[in-house]
Structures are given as C-alpha cells and as structure tokens.
Design an enzyme around this catalytic site. Structure first.
Site, PDB file in Angstrom:
ATOM      1  NE  ARG A  65       5.368   2.196   5.755  1.00  0.00           N
ATOM      2  CZ  ARG A  65       4.717   3.700   6.033  1.00  0.00           C
ATOM      3  NH1 ARG A  65       4.055   3.279   6.943  1.00  0.00           N
ATOM      4  NH2 ARG A  65       4.047   4.384   5.485  1.00  0.00           N
ATOM      5  CE  LYS A  92      -2.004   0.543  10.274  1.00  0.00           C
ATOM      6  NZ  LYS A  92      -1.098   0.671   9.102  1.00  0.00           N
ATOM      7  NE  ARG A 144      -3.479  -0.265   2.630  1.00  0.00           N
ATOM      8  CZ  ARG A 144      -3.740  -0.672   3.752  1.00  0.00           C
ATOM      9  NH1 ARG A 144      -3.679  -0.508   5.034  1.00  0.00           N
ATOM     10  NH2 ARG A 144      -4.951  -1.679   3.404  1.00  0.00           N
ATOM     11  CE1 TYR A 145       0.187   4.445   4.246  1.00  0.00           C
ATOM     12  CE2 TYR A 145       0.589   2.209   4.970  1.00  0.00           C
ATOM     13  CZ  TYR A 145      -0.105   3.181   5.038  1.00  0.00           C
ATOM     14  OH  TYR A 145      -0.968   3.766   6.097  1.00  0.00           O
ATOM     15  NE  ARG A 178      -4.342  -8.739   7.024  1.00  0.00           N
ATOM     16  CZ  ARG A 178      -2.511  -8.900   8.052  1.00  0.00           C
ATOM     17  NH1 ARG A 178      -2.159  -9.646   8.730  1.00  0.00           N
ATOM     18  NH2 ARG A 178      -2.473  -7.314   7.653  1.00  0.00           N
ATOM     19  CB  CYS A 234      -8.268 -10.713  14.037  1.00  0.00           C
ATOM     20  SG  CYS A 234      -7.853 -11.126  12.707  1.00  0.00           S
ATOM     21  CB  CYS A 279      -8.176 -11.518  17.953  1.00  0.00           C
ATOM     22  SG  CYS A 279      -6.694 -12.449  18.720  1.00  0.00           S
ATOM     23  CG  ASP A 286      -5.792   0.327   7.960  1.00  0.00           C
ATOM     24  OD1 ASP A 286      -5.555   1.165   7.285  1.00  0.00           O
ATOM     25  OD2 ASP A 286      -4.674   0.507   8.579  1.00  0.00           O
ATOM     26  CG  ASP A 300      -9.788  -2.076  10.887  1.00  0.00           C
ATOM     27  OD1 ASP A 300      -9.695  -1.080  10.829  1.00  0.00           O
ATOM     28  OD2 ASP A 300      -8.708  -3.314  11.770  1.00  0.00           O
ATOM     29  CB  CYS A 347      -3.385 -16.735  14.689  1.00  0.00           C
ATOM     30  SG  CYS A 347      -3.606 -15.779  13.221  1.00  0.00           S
TER      31      CYS A 347
HETATM   32  C1  LIG Z   1      -0.160  -0.477   8.656  1.00  0.00           C
HETATM   33  C2  LIG Z   1       0.374  -1.041   7.340  1.00  0.00           C
HETATM   34  C3  LIG Z   1       1.482  -1.100   7.189  1.00  0.00           C
HETATM   35  C4  LIG Z   1       2.166  -0.420   8.684  1.00  0.00           C
HETATM   36  O1  LIG Z   1       2.795   0.732   8.586  1.00  0.00           O
HETATM   37  P1  LIG Z   1       3.011   1.706   9.971  1.00  0.00           P
HETATM   38  O2  LIG Z   1       2.426   3.529   9.682  1.00  0.00           O
HETATM   39  O3  LIG Z   1       4.772   1.465   8.909  1.00  0.00           O
HETATM   40  O4  LIG Z   1       2.851   1.150  10.959  1.00  0.00           O
HETATM   41  C5  LIG Z   1       2.025  -1.189   5.923  1.00  0.00           C
HETATM   42  N1  LIG Z   1       1.036  -1.776   4.980  1.00  0.00           N
HETATM   43  C6  LIG Z   1       0.321  -2.586   4.977  1.00  0.00           C
HETATM   44  C7  LIG Z   1      -0.728  -2.764   3.833  1.00  0.00           C
HETATM   45  C8  LIG Z   1      -0.555  -1.442   6.488  1.00  0.00           C
HETATM   46  O5  LIG Z   1      -2.137  -2.057   6.569  1.00  0.00           O
HETATM   47  S1  SF4 Z   2      -5.341 -10.217  15.127  1.00  0.00           S
HETATM   48 FE1  SF4 Z   2      -6.158 -11.646  13.904  1.00  0.00          FE
HETATM   49  S2  SF4 Z   2      -4.005 -11.847  12.582  1.00  0.00           S
HETATM   50 FE2  SF4 Z   2      -3.535 -11.091  15.342  1.00  0.00          FE
HETATM   51  S3  SF4 Z   2      -3.538 -12.772  16.313  1.00  0.00           S
HETATM   52 FE3  SF4 Z   2      -5.460 -11.804  16.509  1.00  0.00          FE
HETATM   53  S4  SF4 Z   2      -6.152 -13.202  15.209  1.00  0.00           S
HETATM   54 FE4  SF4 Z   2      -4.471 -13.632  14.478  1.00  0.00          FE
END
Ligand SMILES: *Cc1c(COP(=O)(O)O)cnc(C)c1O
Ligand code: SF4
Length: 352
Positions: free
Chosen positions: A97, A318, A93-94, A115, A113, A110, A311, A274, A106
């Site tokens: 990174r 973010k 996305r960025y 995801r 979560c 959670c 996010d 989220d 995991c």
């Molecule tokens: C959160 C996230 C990051 C990391 O963002 P930071 O602000 O550096 O912690 C990088 N890529 C994606 C897709 C993210 O969702």
């Molecule tokens: S928040 Fe989601 S990805 Fe992170 S440990 Fe919990 S279940 Fe796994």
C-alpha cells in the site's frame, strides 16, 4: 470551484471567528494562528452549539491558546511519514500500500491533526510533473496493490482533477484497489456535487474512508453526501480519533458508532491520538481507551466495533492496542466474555 477552495464563507482567521462569536477575544491566539491553518466551514459553524462551552464539534476545529505550547513528547511528524516519503506526495510504509497526497488543503483544519505542520490552504498541490513522478514510482513497484489518496483532503480537488488521478492510477496494471480518505462529507457536504460523485465511478474497486469523530457530525446533509457517494458504487468505511472532550466516553462512542452503521458506514479504526504539537488537551490515556473499547464490546454489534490502534512513532506502523479477551497460560487459553465470565479452551478450540 477551483481546487483546494472550500466555500467562500469559510472562517479562516481568529478575527473571523471572533466576529461570529465562535472564540472570545484572546491575544494568545495570534501565535496559534501564525503557526497553524484555521478553517471552519459554514456547515461546521452551523453544527456548533454556541450555548455549550464544551461543544464536541467546536472542540475539533476552534483554535485554543494551548496550541502555542509544544510538549516535550510532541513531534511535528509524529508517525514518521517524512522518513517514508521517497518522492514528493508519496508515503510508502507497507509493501502493498502507498499513500498519495495530491494536495495538502482540507475543508476544515482539525486542531488535533497529526499532519498539522504540513496541511494548509496554500501548500502541497502536486503539479503535473510531480504527479507523473508519483505515478512512475508506483508503476515501477509491482508490489503496490493499493493506492490510498489522502492529504489534505482529496475530495477538495475538482471532479475533473480527481477523476484524472483515479483514471491514471487504475490504468497501472498491478494497482488492484483505490482508496480515498476524506472528511468532506461531514465537514462540508455541499462539496459532494453530482460531478464529484460521478468522478468516483471507477472500473477498479474504490473504497472511501470517512473520518468522523462525533455522532452529531452525521446530520441530514452529511447523510445525503454519504448516500450520493455510495450510489456511485463506492463502499464507505470510517475511522475516528479518540479525543478528550469530543468522544472519550462510552455514550459518545456508542452514539458515534451506531450513527455510522445507521448511515451504512462500517467503522474500522479508532486511532489513539498521535502526539502532534499543541494537542495535549485532546489526549486520552491508553488505559482509558482500552477500558472504553472493552465496555463497548458487550454493547454493540461486532460490525460496529472499530480496532483501537496506535500509530507508532518513527514510521513503524499501526498496532492494535485493545485488551485481548484471549490470554494464553500453561494449560491453554483463558477467554473472557463481555460480562467478565472466564472460559477455558484448549489450543484446538475445545473446552477444557
Ligand atoms: C495508515 C497507513 C496506511 C494504511 O493502513 P491500513 O491499515 O491499510 O488502513 C498505509 N500507509 C501508511 C503510511 C499509513 O500510515
Ligand atoms: S485530520 Fe488533518 S488532514 Fe484530516 S481533515 Fe483534519 S486537518 Fe485535514
């Protein structure tokens, strides 16, 4: 221990949770279990106060009938990761990174979560060819300076496999930083064995981001796991999610942040929840989150204060959402101190 496997005594079904008394029998849980993974490690089971019907540890991991209901505003991919995934396992996305998800298992699952529609014990391990394709994607993009291992939980990998991935990534010349996001030190600290800590000893800087939401997660075993990682030369930061019934009070957040700093862990983000499916019971209004952060500003050292972020849906990233103590008006700046006092400053910083 094979990849992706938490300790054998991990509770992985409604029946197992019922048998240990962690959930009352409830037919509605069958639909939840059919849709979302369940895992409560022996460590987490031991942290739960069974005499407290609102225990903040249980609330994070024990399935609830309300999860069967998806609200109109909830989405299976709430922050738009799928649209930003050019090859399997990568989210980019960025420009500087990229996320790499080597597995989707995991130690715990959670209930809040984001995801939750994709994580689970039997999905998502990248094979060798898929890992190579992910490395190739990173190799071909010199703008990527940091690779963030997430998942799933990268510390569920064997030391050998995790070590191999870290070595491959740090061999890419333009990758300057490595990062691991994990819940293992608080969810099942026994997984942090000497071989795993040794695998974290990289040449290039590696930072670890611990996901913790309640002060009680930082018990003696968790602190020992954190210390073992730190002794491998890895600085540790944390992120938390603001969760109703877990940490949505000044006292709970203050205790969490103080416990993190006492463990030599620097808090970074406090995430607004989220809107993943079936997570309505954890929702905290943004206005409440802002009020909590504002109240903590005068109560905690600056280094203990996380940035409260949302996010954005659709992959827009973010955004900090805490109330700013600085506001501009026609005459310059009005700054509000932690006790509500107002102060005027010109744009150059001088008092006016
Ligand atoms: C959160 C996230 C990051 C990391 O963002 P930071 O602000 O550096 O912690 C990088 N890529 C994606 C897709 C993210 O969702
Ligand atoms: S928040 Fe989601 S990805 Fe992170 S440990 Fe919990 S279940 Fe796994």
């Amino acid at each position: 221990m094979p990849d992706g496997i938490a300790p054998a005594k991990t509770l992985r079904s409604v029946a197992a949770l019922e048998a240990t008394g962690l959930v009352p029998p409830d037919d509605a849980l069958a639909a939840v279990e059919a849709r979302y993974a369940i895992a409560v490690t022996p460590h987490v089971a031991g942290l739960i106060d069974r005499t407290d019907p609102h225990d903040p540890i249980a609330a994070q991991y024990i399935p609830h009938p309300s999860e069967a209901v998806t609200g109109d505003d909830e989405h299976p991919d709430p922050i738009g990761d799928d649209a930003k995934s050019p090859v399997r396992g990568i989210v980019h996305r960025y420009p500087d990174r990229a996320l790499l998800k080597p597995l989707l298992a995991c130690p715990v699952y959670c209930r809040f979560c984001f995801r939750r529609e994709s994580v689970g014990p039997d999905g998502g391990v990248l094979g060798e060819a898929e890992l190579e394709a992910a490395y190739d994607y990173i190799r071909a993009r010199p703008a990527i300076r940091e690779v963030i291992l997430t998942g799933g939980d990268p510390l569920m990998l064997s030391a050998r496999r995790l070590g191999a991935i870290l070595r491959a990534l740090e061999a890419i010349p333009h990758v300057e930083l490595l990062r691991i996001h994990t819940r293992v030190p608080v969810a099942e600290p026994s997984l942090v064995k000497p071989a795993l800590a040794a695998a974290l000893q990289t040449e290039k800087p590696l930072w670890l981001i611990l996901h913790a939401n309640h002060a009680r997660e930082l018990n003696a075993q968790a602190l020992a796991a954190i210390a073992a990682i730190r002794r491998a030369g890895v600085p540790i930061l944390s992120q938390s999610v603001l969760l109703a019934g877990v940490n949505d009070s000044e006292a709970a957040l203050e205790a969490l942040l103080r416990a993190l700093v006492a463990a030599r862990v620097k808090p970074t983000y406090l995430h607004h929840l989220d809107p993943a499916p079936g997570t309505a019971r954890f929702r905290v209004p943004l206005s409440r989150g802002r009020a909590l952060i504002k109240a903590l500003r005068g109560r905690l050292p600056g280094h203990a204060l996380p940035t409260y972020v949302v996010d954005l849906p659709g992959g827009a990233g973010k955004v900090p959402v805490a109330e700013s103590p600085a506001a501009a008006d026609a005459k310059g700046w009005v700054l509000t101190d932690p006790w509500g006092g107002r102060h005027r400053l010109a744009d150059g910083g001088e008092s006016v």
